[in-house]
Design a protein around this motif. Structure first.
Motif, PDB file in Angstrom:
ATOM      1  N   LEU A   1      64.262  44.136  18.588  1.00 50.59           N
ATOM      2  CA  LEU A   1      63.252  43.473  19.399  1.00 50.59           C
ATOM      3  C   LEU A   1      63.705  41.946  19.679  1.00 50.59           C
ATOM      4  O   LEU A   1      63.370  41.356  20.847  1.00 50.59           O
ATOM      5  N   GLY A   2      64.103  41.132  18.620  1.00 54.02           N
ATOM      6  CA  GLY A   2      64.533  39.940  18.659  1.00 54.02           C
ATOM      7  C   GLY A   2      65.808  39.602  19.650  1.00 54.02           C
ATOM      8  O   GLY A   2      65.880  38.594  20.484  1.00 54.02           O
ATOM      9  N   GLY A   3      66.785  40.451  19.540  1.00 46.79           N
ATOM     10  CA  GLY A   3      67.991  40.510  20.240  1.00 46.79           C
ATOM     11  C   GLY A   3      67.803  40.804  21.811  1.00 46.79           C
ATOM     12  O   GLY A   3      68.297  40.146  22.653  1.00 46.79           O
ATOM     13  N   CYS A   4      66.911  41.558  22.153  1.00 42.98           N
ATOM     14  CA  CYS A   4      66.815  41.962  23.444  1.00 42.98           C
ATOM     15  C   CYS A   4      65.594  41.245  24.312  1.00 42.98           C
ATOM     16  O   CYS A   4      65.716  41.395  25.411  1.00 42.98           O
ATOM     17  N   GLY A   5      65.072  40.304  23.331  1.00 41.67           N
ATOM     18  CA  GLY A   5      64.173  39.485  24.186  1.00 41.67           C
ATOM     19  C   GLY A   5      62.865  39.987  24.426  1.00 41.67           C
ATOM     20  O   GLY A   5      62.147  39.330  25.281  1.00 41.67           O
ATOM     21  N   TYR A   6      62.383  41.266  23.689  1.00 39.16           N
ATOM     22  CA  TYR A   6      61.165  41.616  23.893  1.00 39.16           C
ATOM     23  C   TYR A   6      60.051  41.014  23.202  1.00 39.16           C
ATOM     24  O   TYR A   6      60.069  40.649  21.998  1.00 39.16           O
ATOM     25  N   SER A   7      58.876  40.702  23.650  1.00 38.70           N
ATOM     26  CA  SER A   7      57.809  40.147  23.270  1.00 38.70           C
ATOM     27  C   SER A   7      56.661  41.275  23.369  1.00 38.70           C
ATOM     28  O   SER A   7      56.019  41.135  24.500  1.00 38.70           O
ATOM     29  N   LEU A   8      56.090  41.744  22.200  1.00 39.30           N
ATOM     30  CA  LEU A   8      55.042  42.703  22.418  1.00 39.30           C
ATOM     31  C   LEU A   8      53.515  41.950  22.572  1.00 39.30           C
ATOM     32  O   LEU A   8      52.867  42.218  21.539  1.00 39.30           O
ATOM     33  N   GLN A   9      53.441  41.244  23.464  1.00 48.38           N
ATOM     34  CA  GLN A   9      52.194  40.238  23.244  1.00 48.38           C
ATOM     35  C   GLN A   9      50.877  40.912  23.958  1.00 48.38           C
ATOM     36  O   GLN A   9      49.822  40.872  23.510  1.00 48.38           O
ATOM     37  N   GLY A  10      51.294  41.909  25.243  1.00 48.80           N
ATOM     38  CA  GLY A  10      50.134  42.507  25.610  1.00 48.80           C
ATOM     39  C   GLY A  10      49.266  41.415  26.685  1.00 48.80           C
ATOM     40  O   GLY A  10      48.279  41.491  26.922  1.00 48.80           O
ATOM     41  N   ASN A  11      50.064  40.421  27.127  1.00 46.93           N
ATOM     42  CA  ASN A  11      49.516  39.407  27.744  1.00 46.93           C
ATOM     43  C   ASN A  11      50.238  39.000  29.092  1.00 46.93           C
ATOM     44  O   ASN A  11      51.491  38.931  29.061  1.00 46.93           O
ATOM     45  N   LEU A  12      49.615  38.679  30.071  1.00 47.82           N
ATOM     46  CA  LEU A  12      50.518  38.070  31.203  1.00 47.82           C
ATOM     47  C   LEU A  12      51.033  36.502  30.911  1.00 47.82           C
ATOM     48  O   LEU A  12      50.530  36.093  29.931  1.00 47.82           O
ATOM     49  N   PRO A  13      52.012  36.110  31.646  1.00 46.52           N
ATOM     50  CA  PRO A  13      52.273  34.593  31.401  1.00 46.52           C
ATOM     51  C   PRO A  13      51.025  33.731  31.447  1.00 46.52           C
ATOM     52  O   PRO A  13      50.262  34.274  32.274  1.00 46.52           O
ATOM     53  N   ASP A  14      51.004  32.867  30.885  1.00 43.53           N
ATOM     54  CA  ASP A  14      49.930  31.794  30.633  1.00 43.53           C
ATOM     55  C   ASP A  14      49.477  31.396  31.908  1.00 43.53           C
ATOM     56  O   ASP A  14      48.147  31.071  32.237  1.00 43.53           O
ATOM     57  N   HIS A  15      50.659  31.028  32.758  1.00 45.94           N
ATOM     58  CA  HIS A  15      50.272  30.151  34.061  1.00 45.94           C
ATOM     59  C   HIS A  15      49.521  31.202  35.242  1.00 45.94           C
ATOM     60  O   HIS A  15      49.037  30.712  36.092  1.00 45.94           O
ATOM     61  N   ILE A  16      49.504  32.381  34.745  1.00 48.56           N
ATOM     62  CA  ILE A  16      49.164  33.431  35.814  1.00 48.56           C
ATOM     63  C   ILE A  16      47.531  33.811  35.445  1.00 48.56           C
ATOM     64  O   ILE A  16      47.213  34.531  34.657  1.00 48.56           O
ATOM     65  N   LYS A  17      46.614  33.134  36.421  1.00 43.64           N
ATOM     66  CA  LYS A  17      45.258  33.297  35.995  1.00 43.64           C
ATOM     67  C   LYS A  17      44.702  34.165  37.488  1.00 43.64           C
ATOM     68  O   LYS A  17      43.352  34.577  37.263  1.00 43.64           O
ATOM     69  N   SER A  18      45.283  34.260  38.381  1.00 39.46           N
ATOM     70  CA  SER A  18      44.690  34.784  39.702  1.00 39.46           C
ATOM     71  C   SER A  18      45.649  35.708  40.566  1.00 39.46           C
ATOM     72  O   SER A  18      46.884  35.446  40.410  1.00 39.46           O
ATOM     73  N   VAL A  19      45.190  36.492  41.294  1.00 45.73           N
ATOM     74  CA  VAL A  19      46.121  37.118  42.265  1.00 45.73           C
ATOM     75  C   VAL A  19      45.495  37.462  43.785  1.00 45.73           C
ATOM     76  O   VAL A  19      44.440  37.352  43.646  1.00 45.73           O
ATOM     77  N   ALA A  20      46.334  37.618  44.673  1.00 44.95           N
ATOM     78  CA  ALA A  20      46.080  37.873  45.812  1.00 44.95           C
ATOM     79  C   ALA A  20      46.465  39.175  46.173  1.00 44.95           C
ATOM     80  O   ALA A  20      47.699  39.653  45.841  1.00 44.95           O
ATOM     81  N   VAL A  21      45.795  39.871  47.080  1.00 42.70           N
ATOM     82  CA  VAL A  21      46.156  41.068  47.578  1.00 42.70           C
ATOM     83  C   VAL A  21      46.010  41.399  49.042  1.00 42.70           C
ATOM     84  O   VAL A  21      44.914  41.695  49.351  1.00 42.70           O
ATOM     85  N   PRO A  22      47.039  40.950  49.685  1.00 44.15           N
ATOM     86  CA  PRO A  22      46.890  41.073  51.071  1.00 44.15           C
ATOM     87  C   PRO A  22      46.733  42.786  51.524  1.00 44.15           C
ATOM     88  O   PRO A  22      47.312  43.443  50.675  1.00 44.15           O
ATOM     89  N   VAL A  23      46.521  42.996  52.672  1.00 45.50           N
ATOM     90  CA  VAL A  23      46.306  44.214  53.136  1.00 45.50           C
ATOM     91  C   VAL A  23      47.589  45.117  53.170  1.00 45.50           C
ATOM     92  O   VAL A  23      48.718  44.249  53.686  1.00 45.50           O
ATOM     93  N   PHE A  24      48.053  46.117  52.569  1.00 45.65           N
ATOM     94  CA  PHE A  24      49.020  46.827  52.350  1.00 45.65           C
ATOM     95  C   PHE A  24      49.579  47.263  53.989  1.00 45.65           C
ATOM     96  O   PHE A  24      48.963  47.491  54.623  1.00 45.65           O
ATOM     97  N   ARG A  25      50.804  47.263  54.038  1.00 43.11           N
ATOM     98  CA  ARG A  25      51.550  47.739  55.359  1.00 43.11           C
ATOM     99  C   ARG A  25      51.361  49.189  55.355  1.00 43.11           C
ATOM    100  O   ARG A  25      51.528  50.189  54.200  1.00 43.11           O
ATOM    101  N   ASN A  26      51.176  49.813  56.589  1.00 42.11           N
ATOM    102  CA  ASN A  26      50.900  51.030  56.604  1.00 42.11           C
ATOM    103  C   ASN A  26      52.403  51.751  57.392  1.00 42.11           C
ATOM    104  O   ASN A  26      52.417  51.338  58.639  1.00 42.11           O
ATOM    105  N   ARG A  27      53.206  52.265  56.844  1.00 37.42           N
ATOM    106  CA  ARG A  27      54.308  52.901  57.331  1.00 37.42           C
ATOM    107  C   ARG A  27      53.996  54.364  58.031  1.00 37.42           C
ATOM    108  O   ARG A  27      55.140  55.016  58.338  1.00 37.42           O
ATOM    109  N   THR A  28      53.017  54.712  57.551  1.00 35.94           N
ATOM    110  CA  THR A  28      52.552  56.190  58.132  1.00 35.94           C
ATOM    111  C   THR A  28      51.860  56.333  59.483  1.00 35.94           C
ATOM    112  O   THR A  28      51.523  55.347  60.082  1.00 35.94           O
ATOM    113  N   THR A  29      51.572  57.545  59.974  1.00 35.75           N
ATOM    114  CA  THR A  29      51.242  57.650  60.942  1.00 35.75           C
ATOM    115  C   THR A  29      49.389  57.862  60.813  1.00 35.75           C
ATOM    116  O   THR A  29      48.570  58.172  61.919  1.00 35.75           O
ATOM    117  N   GLU A  30      48.985  57.556  59.485  1.00 34.43           N
ATOM    118  CA  GLU A  30      47.617  57.811  59.295  1.00 34.43           C
ATOM    119  C   GLU A  30      46.935  56.365  59.597  1.00 34.43           C
ATOM    120  O   GLU A  30      47.120  55.581  58.769  1.00 34.43           O
TER     121      GLU A  30
END
Length: 202
Positions: A50-79
């Protein structure tokens, strides 16, 4: 959730495990039962990995990420319109999850973007008069979760696929409305999957 403490706590734990494992490995040392020795050695190996591979079993997002934007997905289908349904479901899933606020792109710390690359409807069952009575809907997409503050990729998955079966209770003319309901049902599951992968994996 963290399995091992940080800083000096990790170093003390590692030293203690090392002493225990070394004592187990020494010949002519009957002080410790064989089973305890094996547990100590396995714990030491796990901590080192765990230490050598750099894993951190924290269960949290990076501290500076508090919000998210979700643009409308692109539609590559014919539907037509499937991108709006799935994008709305992802936004609702983020809101329900509660770990990130959904905001506009210019105010977001991160962005979840995607493209729908597959939309398939398959016939599953017919009645005695050969009227179609059940369908299977499969939606496939590519998804990317980006850290906008550090211009980094947090998570990416190609070919995320969700399958939903649904019934047609009325005449064949009802197929369109039934299919729309299935798309919404599939979108709810896709939204949950995306949020679980993008947020709860940290």
């Amino acid at each position: 959730m963290s399995l091992i403490g940080s800083g000096e706590e990790r170093r003390r734990s590692a030293r203690g495990l090392a002493r225990l494992a070394f004592g187990c490995a020494s010949h002519g040392s009957p002080r410790l039962p064989h089973r305890i020795c094996l547990i100590a050695i396995l714990a030491l190996v796990t901590a080192a990995c765990l230490g050598g591979c750099g894993y951190s079993l924290q269960g949290n997002l990076p501290d500076h990420i508090k919000s998210v934007a979700v643009p409308v997905f692109r539609n590559r289908t014919t539907e037509p319109g499937v991108e709006s349904t799935i994008s709305s479901a992802v936004v609702n899933a983020f809101t329900t999850n509660g770990k990130l606020r959904v905001v506009s792109l210019d105010a977001a710390d991160s962005m979840l973007e995607g493209e729908i690359i597959g939309f398939e409807v398959q016939s599953l069952a017919f009645d005695s008069r050969l009227n179609l009575r059940s369908y299977r809907l499969a939606v496939t997409m590519n998804v990317r979760f980006r850290d906008l503050k550090k211009s980094a990729m947090l998570w990416e998955q190609q070919g995320l696929r969700e399958v939903v079966d649904f019934q047609v209770a009325g005449q064949v003319a009802d197929t369109v409305s039934r299919e729309e309901g299935a798309v919404k049902q599939a979108a709810v599951e896709i939204g949950r999957k995306v949020v679980n992968h993008a947020v709860d994996r940290f």
